[in-house]
Design a protein around this motif. Structure first.
Motif, PDB file in Angstrom:
ATOM      1  N   PRO A 472       0.790  -1.237   0.000  1.00 46.31           N
ATOM      2  CA  PRO A 472       0.000   0.000   0.000  1.00 46.31           C
ATOM      3  C   PRO A 472       0.821   1.285   0.000  1.00 46.31           C
ATOM      4  CG  PRO A 472      -0.925  -1.576   1.532  1.00 46.31           C
ATOM      5  CD  PRO A 472       0.378  -2.149   1.073  1.00 46.31           C
ATOM      6  N   ARG A 473       1.944   1.306   0.719  1.00 47.11           N
ATOM      7  CA  ARG A 473       2.676   2.566   0.842  1.00 47.11           C
ATOM      8  C   ARG A 473       3.312   3.004  -0.470  1.00 47.11           C
ATOM      9  NH1 ARG A 473       4.558   1.322   6.851  1.00 47.11           N
ATOM     10  NH2 ARG A 473       2.876   2.394   7.905  1.00 47.11           N
ATOM     11  N   GLU A 474       3.577   2.058  -1.350  1.00 45.38           N
ATOM     12  CA  GLU A 474       4.076   2.437  -2.670  1.00 45.38           C
ATOM     13  C   GLU A 474       2.997   3.228  -3.412  1.00 45.38           C
ATOM     14  OE1 GLU A 474       5.757   0.423  -6.816  1.00 45.38           O
ATOM     15  OE2 GLU A 474       5.011  -0.853  -5.187  1.00 45.38           O
ATOM     16  N   ILE A 475       1.755   2.779  -3.274  1.00 44.47           N
ATOM     17  CA  ILE A 475       0.637   3.475  -3.918  1.00 44.47           C
ATOM     18  C   ILE A 475       0.397   4.821  -3.239  1.00 44.47           C
ATOM     19  CG2 ILE A 475      -1.775   3.276  -4.638  1.00 44.47           C
ATOM     20  CD1 ILE A 475      -1.475   0.227  -4.265  1.00 44.47           C
ATOM     21  N   ASP A 476       0.493   4.832  -1.895  1.00 44.91           N
ATOM     22  CA  ASP A 476       0.315   6.086  -1.150  1.00 44.91           C
ATOM     23  C   ASP A 476       1.286   7.154  -1.642  1.00 44.91           C
ATOM     24  OD1 ASP A 476      -1.457   4.565   0.289  1.00 44.91           O
ATOM     25  OD2 ASP A 476      -0.256   4.490   2.120  1.00 44.91           O
ATOM     26  N   GLU A 477       2.535   6.754  -1.858  1.00 41.46           N
ATOM     27  CA  GLU A 477       3.558   7.700  -2.311  1.00 41.46           C
ATOM     28  C   GLU A 477       3.173   8.319  -3.653  1.00 41.46           C
ATOM     29  OE1 GLU A 477       6.270   9.169  -1.475  1.00 41.46           O
ATOM     30  OE2 GLU A 477       6.588   8.311   0.497  1.00 41.46           O
ATOM     31  N   VAL A 478       2.675   7.496  -4.544  1.00 39.56           N
ATOM     32  CA  VAL A 478       2.279   7.992  -5.859  1.00 39.56           C
ATOM     33  C   VAL A 478       1.116   8.975  -5.724  1.00 39.56           C
ATOM     34  CG1 VAL A 478       1.222   7.321  -8.057  1.00 39.56           C
ATOM     35  CG2 VAL A 478       3.133   6.002  -7.129  1.00 39.56           C
ATOM     36  N   LEU A 479       0.131   8.608  -4.926  1.00 33.03           N
ATOM     37  CA  LEU A 479      -1.027   9.481  -4.739  1.00 33.03           C
ATOM     38  C   LEU A 479      -0.637  10.834  -4.147  1.00 33.03           C
ATOM     39  CD1 LEU A 479      -3.590   6.838  -3.413  1.00 33.03           C
ATOM     40  CD2 LEU A 479      -3.687   8.027  -5.612  1.00 33.03           C
ATOM     41  N   HIS A 480       0.344  10.833  -3.248  1.00 34.75           N
ATOM     42  CA  HIS A 480       0.756  12.083  -2.615  1.00 34.75           C
ATOM     43  C   HIS A 480       1.465  13.041  -3.575  1.00 34.75           C
ATOM     44  CE1 HIS A 480       0.078  10.345   1.513  1.00 34.75           C
ATOM     45  NE2 HIS A 480      -0.320  11.577   1.681  1.00 34.75           N
ATOM     46  N   VAL A 520      -7.349   7.628 -11.304  1.00 33.87           N
ATOM     47  CA  VAL A 520      -6.967   6.351 -11.901  1.00 33.87           C
ATOM     48  C   VAL A 520      -5.992   6.563 -13.055  1.00 33.87           C
ATOM     49  CG1 VAL A 520      -7.814   4.336 -13.165  1.00 33.87           C
ATOM     50  CG2 VAL A 520      -9.071   5.185 -11.178  1.00 33.87           C
ATOM     51  N   ALA A 521      -6.270   7.542 -13.901  1.00 31.47           N
ATOM     52  CA  ALA A 521      -5.380   7.819 -15.031  1.00 31.47           C
ATOM     53  C   ALA A 521      -3.991   8.210 -14.540  1.00 31.47           C
ATOM     54  CB  ALA A 521      -5.976   8.930 -15.900  1.00 31.47           C
ATOM     55  N   PHE A 522      -3.938   8.984 -13.467  1.00 28.12           N
ATOM     56  CA  PHE A 522      -2.655   9.408 -12.890  1.00 28.12           C
ATOM     57  C   PHE A 522      -1.881   8.199 -12.372  1.00 28.12           C
ATOM     58  CE2 PHE A 522      -0.123  10.859  -9.246  1.00 28.12           C
ATOM     59  CZ  PHE A 522       0.607  11.896  -9.827  1.00 28.12           C
ATOM     60  N   CYS A 523      -2.575   7.298 -11.680  1.00 28.29           N
ATOM     61  CA  CYS A 523      -1.917   6.110 -11.130  1.00 28.29           C
ATOM     62  C   CYS A 523      -1.421   5.182 -12.234  1.00 28.29           C
ATOM     63  CB  CYS A 523      -2.876   5.368 -10.206  1.00 28.29           C
ATOM     64  SG  CYS A 523      -3.214   6.220  -8.655  1.00 28.29           S
ATOM     65  N   ARG A 524      -2.172   5.093 -13.337  1.00 30.14           N
ATOM     66  CA  ARG A 524      -1.779   4.188 -14.409  1.00 30.14           C
ATOM     67  C   ARG A 524      -0.476   4.629 -15.080  1.00 30.14           C
ATOM     68  NH1 ARG A 524      -4.371  -0.002 -15.231  1.00 30.14           N
ATOM     69  NH2 ARG A 524      -6.555  -0.291 -14.696  1.00 30.14           N
ATOM     70  N   GLN A 525      -0.142   5.900 -14.950  1.00 29.40           N
ATOM     71  CA  GLN A 525       1.117   6.390 -15.516  1.00 29.40           C
ATOM     72  C   GLN A 525       2.316   5.981 -14.673  1.00 29.40           C
ATOM     73  OE1 GLN A 525       0.741  10.642 -15.869  1.00 29.40           O
ATOM     74  NE2 GLN A 525      -1.072  10.523 -17.185  1.00 29.40           N
ATOM     75  N   LYS A 526       2.068   5.618 -13.413  1.00 32.57           N
ATOM     76  CA  LYS A 526       3.172   5.408 -12.479  1.00 32.57           C
ATOM     77  C   LYS A 526       3.195   4.025 -11.826  1.00 32.57           C
ATOM     78  CE  LYS A 526       3.196  10.345 -11.285  1.00 32.57           C
ATOM     79  NZ  LYS A 526       4.582  10.670 -11.672  1.00 32.57           N
ATOM     80  N   LYS A 531      -1.720  -2.727  -9.411  1.00 37.15           N
ATOM     81  CA  LYS A 531      -1.533  -1.904  -8.215  1.00 37.15           C
ATOM     82  C   LYS A 531      -2.451  -0.676  -8.217  1.00 37.15           C
ATOM     83  CE  LYS A 531       3.379  -3.114  -7.840  1.00 37.15           C
ATOM     84  NZ  LYS A 531       4.768  -2.591  -7.824  1.00 37.15           N
ATOM     85  N   VAL A 532      -3.040  -0.379  -9.354  1.00 34.47           N
ATOM     86  CA  VAL A 532      -3.877   0.820  -9.466  1.00 34.47           C
ATOM     87  C   VAL A 532      -5.156   0.635  -8.647  1.00 34.47           C
ATOM     88  CG1 VAL A 532      -5.209   2.260 -11.051  1.00 34.47           C
ATOM     89  CG2 VAL A 532      -2.978   1.380 -11.743  1.00 34.47           C
ATOM     90  N   PRO A 533      -5.511   1.608  -7.787  1.00 34.10           N
ATOM     91  CA  PRO A 533      -6.741   1.491  -6.996  1.00 34.10           C
ATOM     92  C   PRO A 533      -7.959   1.331  -7.897  1.00 34.10           C
ATOM     93  CG  PRO A 533      -5.384   3.301  -6.197  1.00 34.10           C
ATOM     94  CD  PRO A 533      -4.768   2.842  -7.480  1.00 34.10           C
TER      95      PRO A 533
END
Length: 605
Positions: A472-480, A520-526, A531-533
């Motif tokens: 989860p924290r890898e995803i949290d970092e991207v979201l932040h 979602v689009a932002f997460c898919r880039q990274k 792993k995308v929510p």
């Protein structure tokens, strides 16, 4: 430690700041010797400054010893547990040192505990004496029979003030509706001020610091029943000595600490009560966090040491009038208790000129085990390197016996003089947590070639999507890193076909117009597709502990209480919102090595 290092590779030594030793010597005697030394050498220095009150180190020692004598007179014996249930006030400092001087064990109790939490801690610890604030009296009074307390010592805010504020405070409290009538009887309910009417003093000598418990510190309870970590005098003295070694700030240099972190939390207690005493520094306790008040405090007191949780740093940096305040007098900053997004780390250094030193700790280790070099090479996203006299390694998550190579992900285990004696009255849990002297932290991490450690996630926070591990924290970092997101956290929620799927809880920045497809689009880039929510929920705030750690457990429990039909509807709605090309794709297996974008943390401590 030297003989142990023959079996453990220590590449981190080359990254230590100049002058930081590989090993420390734990001082002999009790923790109260720290106060005695400060009072003897720097007795006239201010120990505590609170509104119009100043208490010198000489006065603090006297007050602690008078309190110790009074506690003994009222039945507190060596080894007895005394609960201290106070916010950050001068009385908290006096109470802690008084309990140490009495040879008793401090049980730092969160004033905001609910009935079940409070009852569990008091009864589990066996505390018969409680020191608290008047505004918490109604809660205590309603539970007195269940708690089994013999004596309650009740103080008021006015007890921390000098005239005329001490005279005005009761009027202010009555006007605000916070005045509480306490049924003082001088025996079972005792007024704080009455404890200092005698001049008798007491200071109990600690003969065996390694066997004598100083603090029964209960874990945060974020993953289950709160347990009492038995921290000895030697444990706490060791951690203090380790901290002194890495900050390299001798007592000769006068420092000013802001005590904002709750002192009932082990991180706040060690860093803003014990460490300042070891440095003979001035402490300004702040009972509650208000950004405007804190900025004014920075202006008034010129803090040189700033210790806070990430939420405090982030909140401070978001103040519109921040540019009006000069924060360049800060010598060192420490962030802990929760992950600090890398973007905010960079922004703070840009504003103040001082980098935030991140590290890692846990209640069971008094609490600090790792820290980035204060003046040397800091690696964003890393918890840094083990502090002196501390060993660390990564082991497999199956049975914890196989030591992994650099950049392999596994469980972090540590060994050092700051590791607890065990859990109070829980020998089986102690045996599971401490094996051959190694403390199994429950944190998933890896170490790079230079000996810097990175926390990937908590073992219990791991999400398994279709058989693939998601941290989860890898995803949290991207979201932040999203410009419209103020806070975010992800958890795993049950999924009928995949086992689990990723859900993100997001607090948008004020005034931001943020949509699910945009996130979602932002997460898919990274991120890899699995792993995308898949589920996203916008909120005004996230549930947190008093030190700013997001309670993923609360969010998971919310999901568990939802019916199957509610979960099905959420998944259906999510699929309707997302475009076809954004639908979740089948995951591609990745090697379980260090992620390219990791996160940092300061857990539970």
């Amino acid at each position: 430690m030297s003989d142990l290092q023959q079996d453990v590779d220590c590449p981190w030594f080359s990254s230590y700041d100049k002058g930081v030793p590989h090993e420390i010597t734990v001082p002999k005697g009790g923790l109260q010797n720290v106060l005695d030394e400060a009072a003897e050498t720097y007795g006239q220095r201010d120990a505590i400054v609170f509104q119009n009150t100043r208490i010198s180190y000489k006065q603090l020692k006297e007050l602690a010893e008078i309190l110790a004598a009074e506690l003994r007179r009222r039945g507190v014996q060596k080894g007895d547990r005394v609960s201290i249930m106070l916010p950050n006030l001068p009385q908290t400092f006096i109470a802690f040192w008084g309990v140490m001087k009495a040879g008793a064990v401090a049980v730092m109790t969160n004033p905001l505990y609910m009935e079940s939490e409070l009852t569990h801690q008091i009864k589990d610890s066996g505390a018969k004496h409680l020191i608290t604030l008047d505004i918490f009296w109604p809660k205590i009074a309603a539970l007195r029979e269940q708690l089994g307390l013999d004596v309650c010592y009740v103080t008021r805010v006015r007890d921390a003030l000098k005239f005329p504020l001490s005279w005005l405070q009761p009027f202010s409290a009555r006007r605000q509706g916070t005045w509480v009538s306490v049924p003082y009887d001088g025996h079972r309910v005792v007024a704080w001020k009455d404890l200092f009417k005698r001049s008798d003093r007491l200071s109990v000598e600690v003969v065996d610091a390694h066997e004598t418990i100083a603090l029964l510190q209960y874990t945060g309870g974020t993953t289950g029943v709160s347990k009492g970590a038995m921290l000895t005098h030697a444990n706490l003295l060791a951690n203090l000595t380790q901290l002194m070694a890495i900050v390299q700030q001798p007592p000769e240099k006068e420092h000013v600490f802001l005590a904002l972190l709750p002192l009932f939390h082990v991180f706040g207690l060690t860093i803003t009560l014990l460490l300042p005493a070891r440095m003979a520094a001035r402490v300004v306790p702040m009972p509650r966090y208000a950004p405007a008040d804190m900025l004014e405090a920075f202006k008034k007191y010129k803090f040189t040491a700033f210790i806070g949780a990430p939420s405090v740093y982030i909140s401070l940096l978001q103040q519109k009038n921040l540019a009006q305040y000069d924060l360049h007098h800060i010598v060192f900053c420490i962030s802990g208790s929760a992950p600090m997004p890398v973007e905010w780390l960079k922004k703070f250094e840009e504003v103040t000129g001082t980098p935030i030193t991140e590290g890692f700790g846990l209640t069971e280790a008094s609490p600090v085990t790792h820290a980035n070099p204060v003046f040397g090479k800091q690696k964003p996203g890393s918890i840094g390197v083990p502090v002196p006299s501390t060993l660390a390694r990564i082991v497999d998550t199956e049975d914890g016996e196989r030591v992994l190579a650099p950049n392999e992900i596994g469980e972090l285990v540590v060994k050092g003089p700051q590791v607890m004696a065990g859990y109070w009255q829980r020998p089986e849990e102690t045996a599971r947590t401490i094996r051959d002297g190694w403390l199994y932290t429950g944190d998933i991490a890896y170490m790079d070639e230079e000996g810097y450690f990175y926390i990937v996630d908590r073992k219990k926070d791991l999400i398994i999507v279709g058989g693939y591990n998601v941290y989860p924290r890898e995803i949290d970092e991207v979201l932040h890193t999203h410009p419209k997101i103020r806070e975010a956290v992800t958890v795993g929620v049950s999924h009928r076909s995949r086992g689990e799927t990723v859900k993100a809880y997001i607090v948008p920045k004020e005034g931001a117009n943020l949509t699910v497809p945009e996130v979602v689009a932002f997460c898919r880039q990274k991120l890899a597709s699995f792993k995308v929510p898949r589920l996203i929920e916008f909120r005004d705030e996230l549930p947190k502990t008093m030190v700013g750690k997001v309670l993923r457990r609360i969010l998971r429990e919310e999901e568990l209480h939802k019916s199957d039909s509610q979960q099905d509807k959420e998944l259906h709605d999510a699929e309707e919102v997302l475009k076809p090309e954004q639908a979740e794709q089948a995951p591609v297996r990745e090697e379980q090595t260090a992620p390219s974008e990791s996160s940092e943390t300061k857990k539970d401590a």
